[in-house]
Design a protein around this motif. Sequence first.
Motif, PDB file in Angstrom:
ATOM      1  N   LEU A   1      26.446  55.699  50.223  1.00  0.00           N
ATOM      2  CA  LEU A   1      27.889  55.795  50.479  1.00  0.00           C
ATOM      3  C   LEU A   1      28.289  54.856  51.616  1.00  0.00           C
ATOM      4  CD1 LEU A   1      30.225  57.265  49.261  1.00  0.00           C
ATOM      5  CD2 LEU A   1      29.800  59.194  50.776  1.00  0.00           C
ATOM      6  N   THR A   2      27.450  54.755  52.642  1.00  0.00           N
ATOM      7  CA  THR A   2      27.738  53.848  53.762  1.00  0.00           C
ATOM      8  C   THR A   2      27.815  52.406  53.263  1.00  0.00           C
ATOM      9  OG1 THR A   2      26.651  55.332  55.339  1.00  0.00           O
ATOM     10  CG2 THR A   2      26.891  53.019  55.990  1.00  0.00           C
ATOM     11  N   LEU A   3      26.840  52.001  52.441  1.00  0.00           N
ATOM     12  CA  LEU A   3      26.819  50.618  51.938  1.00  0.00           C
ATOM     13  C   LEU A   3      28.039  50.355  51.052  1.00  0.00           C
ATOM     14  CD1 LEU A   3      22.986  50.356  51.122  1.00  0.00           C
ATOM     15  CD2 LEU A   3      24.223  49.253  53.019  1.00  0.00           C
ATOM     16  N   ALA A   4      28.419  51.351  50.240  1.00  0.00           N
ATOM     17  CA  ALA A   4      29.577  51.181  49.342  1.00  0.00           C
ATOM     18  C   ALA A   4      30.874  51.094  50.157  1.00  0.00           C
ATOM     19  CB  ALA A   4      29.652  52.352  48.362  1.00  0.00           C
ATOM     20  N   LEU A   5      30.995  51.942  51.168  1.00  0.00           N
ATOM     21  CA  LEU A   5      32.210  51.930  52.008  1.00  0.00           C
ATOM     22  C   LEU A   5      32.313  50.628  52.803  1.00  0.00           C
ATOM     23  CD1 LEU A   5      32.097  55.639  53.244  1.00  0.00           C
ATOM     24  CD2 LEU A   5      33.864  54.647  51.755  1.00  0.00           C
ATOM     25  N   ARG A   6      31.155  50.087  53.229  1.00  0.00           N
ATOM     26  CA  ARG A   6      31.172  48.833  53.995  1.00  0.00           C
ATOM     27  C   ARG A   6      31.645  47.676  53.112  1.00  0.00           C
ATOM     28  NH1 ARG A   6      25.937  50.089  58.009  1.00  0.00           N
ATOM     29  NH2 ARG A   6      27.287  51.033  59.626  1.00  0.00           N
ATOM     30  N   LYS A   7      31.312  47.739  51.835  1.00  0.00           N
ATOM     31  CA  LYS A   7      31.775  46.694  50.910  1.00  0.00           C
ATOM     32  C   LYS A   7      33.310  46.733  50.791  1.00  0.00           C
ATOM     33  CE  LYS A   7      28.034  45.562  47.708  1.00  0.00           C
ATOM     34  NZ  LYS A   7      27.124  46.774  47.637  1.00  0.00           N
ATOM     35  N   ILE A   8      33.856  47.950  50.824  1.00  0.00           N
ATOM     36  CA  ILE A   8      35.309  48.102  50.625  1.00  0.00           C
ATOM     37  C   ILE A   8      36.084  47.835  51.911  1.00  0.00           C
ATOM     38  CG2 ILE A   8      37.132  49.784  50.031  1.00  0.00           C
ATOM     39  CD1 ILE A   8      34.968  51.240  48.319  1.00  0.00           C
ATOM     40  N   TYR A   9      35.605  48.443  53.027  1.00  0.00           N
ATOM     41  CA  TYR A   9      36.405  48.427  54.267  1.00  0.00           C
ATOM     42  C   TYR A   9      35.925  47.400  55.293  1.00  0.00           C
ATOM     43  CZ  TYR A   9      38.470  52.698  52.436  1.00  0.00           C
ATOM     44  OH  TYR A   9      39.132  53.613  51.638  1.00  0.00           O
ATOM     45  N   GLY A  10      34.791  46.791  55.002  1.00  0.00           N
ATOM     46  CA  GLY A  10      34.245  45.839  55.991  1.00  0.00           C
ATOM     47  C   GLY A  10      33.182  46.507  56.839  1.00  0.00           C
ATOM     48  N   ASN A  11      32.092  45.808  57.086  1.00  0.00           N
ATOM     49  CA  ASN A  11      30.944  46.394  57.795  1.00  0.00           C
ATOM     50  C   ASN A  11      31.330  47.033  59.117  1.00  0.00           C
ATOM     51  OD1 ASN A  11      29.399  45.581  55.712  1.00  0.00           O
ATOM     52  ND2 ASN A  11      28.381  43.894  56.789  1.00  0.00           N
ATOM     53  N   ALA A  12      32.131  46.314  59.901  1.00  0.00           N
ATOM     54  CA  ALA A  12      32.434  46.789  61.271  1.00  0.00           C
ATOM     55  C   ALA A  12      33.322  48.032  61.248  1.00  0.00           C
ATOM     56  CB  ALA A  12      33.136  45.678  62.047  1.00  0.00           C
ATOM     57  N   ASN A  13      33.950  48.316  60.110  1.00  0.00           N
ATOM     58  CA  ASN A  13      34.891  49.451  60.047  1.00  0.00           C
ATOM     59  C   ASN A  13      34.268  50.733  59.522  1.00  0.00           C
ATOM     60  OD1 ASN A  13      37.033  47.849  61.001  1.00  0.00           O
ATOM     61  ND2 ASN A  13      37.266  46.982  58.941  1.00  0.00           N
ATOM     62  N   VAL A  14      32.952  50.682  59.301  1.00  0.00           N
ATOM     63  CA  VAL A  14      32.255  51.900  58.849  1.00  0.00           C
ATOM     64  C   VAL A  14      31.124  52.185  59.834  1.00  0.00           C
ATOM     65  CG1 VAL A  14      30.981  53.032  56.984  1.00  0.00           C
ATOM     66  CG2 VAL A  14      32.823  51.391  56.446  1.00  0.00           C
ATOM     67  N   VAL A  15      31.314  53.243  60.632  1.00  0.00           N
ATOM     68  CA  VAL A  15      30.308  53.625  61.638  1.00  0.00           C
ATOM     69  C   VAL A  15      29.365  54.623  60.986  1.00  0.00           C
ATOM     70  CG1 VAL A  15      29.924  54.664  63.908  1.00  0.00           C
ATOM     71  CG2 VAL A  15      32.008  53.306  63.461  1.00  0.00           C
ATOM     72  N   ALA A  16      28.093  54.234  60.895  1.00  0.00           N
ATOM     73  CA  ALA A  16      27.093  55.138  60.320  1.00  0.00           C
ATOM     74  C   ALA A  16      26.512  55.980  61.449  1.00  0.00           C
ATOM     75  CB  ALA A  16      25.987  54.326  59.647  1.00  0.00           C
ATOM     76  N   SER A  17      26.243  57.252  61.177  1.00  0.00           N
ATOM     77  CA  SER A  17      25.641  58.102  62.220  1.00  0.00           C
ATOM     78  C   SER A  17      24.701  59.111  61.585  1.00  0.00           C
ATOM     79  CB  SER A  17      26.732  58.849  62.985  1.00  0.00           C
ATOM     80  OG  SER A  17      27.268  59.894  62.184  1.00  0.00           O
ATOM     81  N   ASP A  18      23.706  59.489  62.352  1.00  0.00           N
ATOM     82  CA  ASP A  18      22.783  60.527  61.892  1.00  0.00           C
ATOM     83  C   ASP A  18      22.038  61.049  63.120  1.00  0.00           C
ATOM     84  OD1 ASP A  18      21.387  60.886  58.697  1.00  0.00           O
ATOM     85  OD2 ASP A  18      20.627  61.983  60.446  1.00  0.00           O
ATOM     86  N   LEU A  19      21.398  62.210  62.945  1.00  0.00           N
ATOM     87  CA  LEU A  19      20.524  62.725  64.008  1.00  0.00           C
ATOM     88  C   LEU A  19      19.240  61.908  63.973  1.00  0.00           C
ATOM     89  CD1 LEU A  19      20.505  65.017  66.074  1.00  0.00           C
ATOM     90  CD2 LEU A  19      19.371  66.468  64.379  1.00  0.00           C
TER      91      LEU A  19
END
Length: 315
Positions: A19-37
Amino acid sequence: MIREKILVIGASGQIGVELTLALRKIYGNANVVASDLREENDLLHGTGPYVSLDVMNKEMLHVQVIRQNITQIYLLAAILSATGEKNPNLAWSLNMQSLLNVLDIAKEEQIRKVYWPSSIAVFGPTSPKQNCPQQTVIEPITVYGISKYAGEFWCNYYFQRWGVDVRSLRYPGLISYKSAPGGGTTDYAVEIFHEALEEKTYECFLEKDTYLPMMYMPDAIKATIELMEAPAEKIRIRTSYNVASMSFSPADIAKEIQKHIPEFSITYKPDYRQQIANSWPQSIDDSVARNDWGWQEDYDLQRMTADMFKNLPHK
Ligand code: VAH
């Protein structure tokens, strides 16, 4: 044009990575902050910002949302059905508190949209086995299913009471090649591909005729993006939408794999996950999602199997 800034929580998990990779394609890499523990999944390295985040720490989460000017939140962190039965209290507290933290912050910070996955695991033994409808008798018997069904009501409550635009899908079992599944009852359908390639044989923890609703990850990602991009007035279900694409049994997928690896063999050794699988529907009626926002899958068992073998590393 609002500048979207998306926070993905649980970005290193089976759904989160894709989902992160798909969202980055749509919104631009810098506009999708990935986070996890957990630490950043290798597939995300170099594709955009990553922050270590414990979704149970509401204050820290709130600080990140403000500091990063977040406008949308995708909450994918959860303990799934099989692992949840080994640690019911942890599963309940993580699955519920993470959602309540996100919904509260979304209300306070006027977050534009929230996504939170539910599951066909909300259905129980008293739900219809075939073509299980959107609304029916729903009595989950796993902590995972209980937490997902309770979460659906909280999503609906925050929408009705405070207008938080939170949307949700009841995912079937998900099959993917990019990242490992996370402790579910349907994980056999991913393991079987790896074992077929490495060992040419697989010992399945479910019985051969255990039919379950399943979906290829590209379809799950497509459904999620289409749901989130649909105009709000089309979203009539504010608990969670049934979505489906296919149902199959271990015997069915083994036969499909043998078309690619003729010498592949399967044995069956059911364990505690058999009872969980038996409590779920064998097929899902997702006509409401098809009517409301045009859901339509792309992959069936044959196309999925061919695509899995095309993308999994062959020795
Ligand atoms: C699980 N993969 O097995 C998840 C999913 C329908 C199953 O929710 O728990």
